[in-house]
Design a protein around this motif. Structure first.
Motif, PDB file in Angstrom:
ATOM      1  N   ASP A 139     -13.365  -1.340  -6.400  1.00 56.57           N
ATOM      2  CA  ASP A 139     -13.225  -1.760  -5.060  1.00 56.57           C
ATOM      3  C   ASP A 139     -11.991  -1.038  -4.561  1.00 56.57           C
ATOM      4  OD1 ASP A 139     -13.906  -4.124  -3.077  1.00 56.57           O
ATOM      5  OD2 ASP A 139     -11.537  -4.006  -3.329  1.00 56.57           O
ATOM      6  N   LYS A 140     -12.198  -0.657  -3.198  1.00 57.69           N
ATOM      7  CA  LYS A 140     -11.247   0.257  -2.603  1.00 57.69           C
ATOM      8  C   LYS A 140     -10.028  -0.534  -2.244  1.00 57.69           C
ATOM      9  CE  LYS A 140     -14.365   3.705  -0.434  1.00 57.69           C
ATOM     10  NZ  LYS A 140     -14.941   4.138   0.862  1.00 57.69           N
ATOM     11  N   LYS A 141     -10.097  -1.645  -1.869  1.00 62.11           N
ATOM     12  CA  LYS A 141      -8.855  -2.561  -1.271  1.00 62.11           C
ATOM     13  C   LYS A 141      -8.155  -2.908  -2.609  1.00 62.11           C
ATOM     14  CE  LYS A 141     -10.403  -4.452   2.941  1.00 62.11           C
ATOM     15  NZ  LYS A 141     -10.493  -5.934   3.639  1.00 62.11           N
ATOM     16  N   GLU A 142      -8.875  -3.086  -3.621  1.00 59.49           N
ATOM     17  CA  GLU A 142      -8.060  -3.633  -4.938  1.00 59.49           C
ATOM     18  C   GLU A 142      -7.513  -2.504  -5.421  1.00 59.49           C
ATOM     19  OE1 GLU A 142      -8.987  -5.907  -9.141  1.00 59.49           O
ATOM     20  OE2 GLU A 142     -10.507  -5.914  -7.478  1.00 59.49           O
ATOM     21  N   ARG A 143      -8.075  -1.334  -5.442  1.00 57.62           N
ATOM     22  CA  ARG A 143      -7.829  -0.027  -6.089  1.00 57.62           C
ATOM     23  C   ARG A 143      -6.513   0.350  -5.336  1.00 57.62           C
ATOM     24  NH1 ARG A 143     -10.846   3.840  -8.773  1.00 57.62           N
ATOM     25  NH2 ARG A 143     -10.037   5.836  -8.742  1.00 57.62           N
ATOM     26  N   GLN A 144      -6.532   0.330  -3.873  1.00 60.61           N
ATOM     27  CA  GLN A 144      -5.320   0.604  -3.048  1.00 60.61           C
ATOM     28  C   GLN A 144      -4.087  -0.105  -3.523  1.00 60.61           C
ATOM     29  OE1 GLN A 144      -5.251   3.523  -1.440  1.00 60.61           O
ATOM     30  NE2 GLN A 144      -3.072   3.168  -0.942  1.00 60.61           N
TER      31      GLN A 144
END
Length: 287
Positions: A139-144
């Motif tokens: 997941d992009k948000k969690e990854r960031q």
């Protein structure tokens, strides 16, 4: 009497990296929970182990854990193995361990191979303290969010990555962490094992003309305390000395102690802070 759960570490590549204790246990238990039975049967056949298996993976870990707890409660001993390495490390084994502990079942771990520790020990990076992140979230948000946390991490960082995602991950690391030293470990314990020690930027350049192949473990330098202090100092230098002093005085520090703390924050001498204060007082008096 109820049985026991045995967490059995299996090889991460080289089949010789399995302990005699694990081999004996896999032969003696009543049932083996395997992440991928198609993969694990090759290991069992190689060592002539006939114990029955049942699949235990990410997509059935909750309901299958309930079943395995029931089996153990009935008096059977169960071994858990993963496709490679130590069960419970970046795999669904932690769910079964949790349910067993909640049910009062004895859990024991039979140590062996783990890709993260293998890579760390041969990386050349500091080994006393490390942060293991396994695979970064999809997941992009969690990854960031995870990457932003790692930006301030002072411990050595360990990340797993697949070949088709490696270049993208390196670019993300470069953008968030900056150009740090990195050891890129590939195909650990296998015939084509290799370790590349470069900076993140140099690795990105390398893979412009080379396609990544194999499974990778990235071992990355944490942010040094010197770097953290320098960044903090640079932030303080943007704040006027008067405001900096007022902050500490408002927190209950004496003027003398505030000057000392300001000097430390800004990387200057206490005398410089004192001279600045005298100068500002004189300027204000002359107005």
């Amino acid at each position: 009497m109820e049985g026991r759960l045995y967490l059995c570490a299996t090889p991460i590549g080289n089949l010789e990296d399995i302990t005699l204790r694990v081999l004996r246990t896999l032969k003696e238990v009543d049932l083996i929970g395997a992440e991928d039975t198609r993969n694990s049967i090759k290991l069992l056949n190689h060592f002539d182990i006939k114990t029955p298996m049942t699949s235990y993976h990410e997509y059935n870990k909750i309901e299958k854990a309930v079943y395995l707890v029931k089996v153990i409660k009935e008096g059977k001993n169960v071994a858990l193995i993963t496709d490679a390495g130590t069960p419970g490390i970046s795999d669904p084994g932690e769910e079964l361990v949790r349910q067993c502990i909640e049910s009062g079942i004895e859990v024991t771990s039979l140590p062996g191979a783990a890709a993260c520790v293998t890579a760390l020990t041969m990386s050349g990076m500091p080994t006393r303290r490390f942060a293991f992140e396994a695979f970064l979230p999809a997941d992009k948000k969690e990854r960031q969010k995870v990457l932003e946390e790692l930006k301030e991490e002072s411990r050595t960082i360990i990340i797993y990555e697949a070949p088709h995602h490696l270049i993208g991950t390196l670019n993300e690391l470069m953008e968030v962490l900056g150009d740090r030293n990195i050891s890129l470990c590939k195909e650990l314990t296998k015939k084509h094992e290799s370790v590349i020690r470069m900076t993140i930027g140099e690795l990105i350049e390398k893979f412009e003309n080379e396609k990544p192949r194999g499974e990778y473990v990235l071992v990355i330098d944490g942010k040094s305390m010197e770097q953290k202090e320098q960044e903090k100092r640079e932030e303080w230098l943007k704040v006027p000395i008067e405001e900096h002093l007022r902050k500490y005085i408002s927190e209950g520090e004496s003027e003398k102690e505030a000057m000392k703390l300001v000097a430390k924050d800004r990387g200057i001498s206490k005398r410089d802070v004192y001279q600045y204060c005298i100068k500002r007082k004189n300027e204000n008096c002359s107005k």
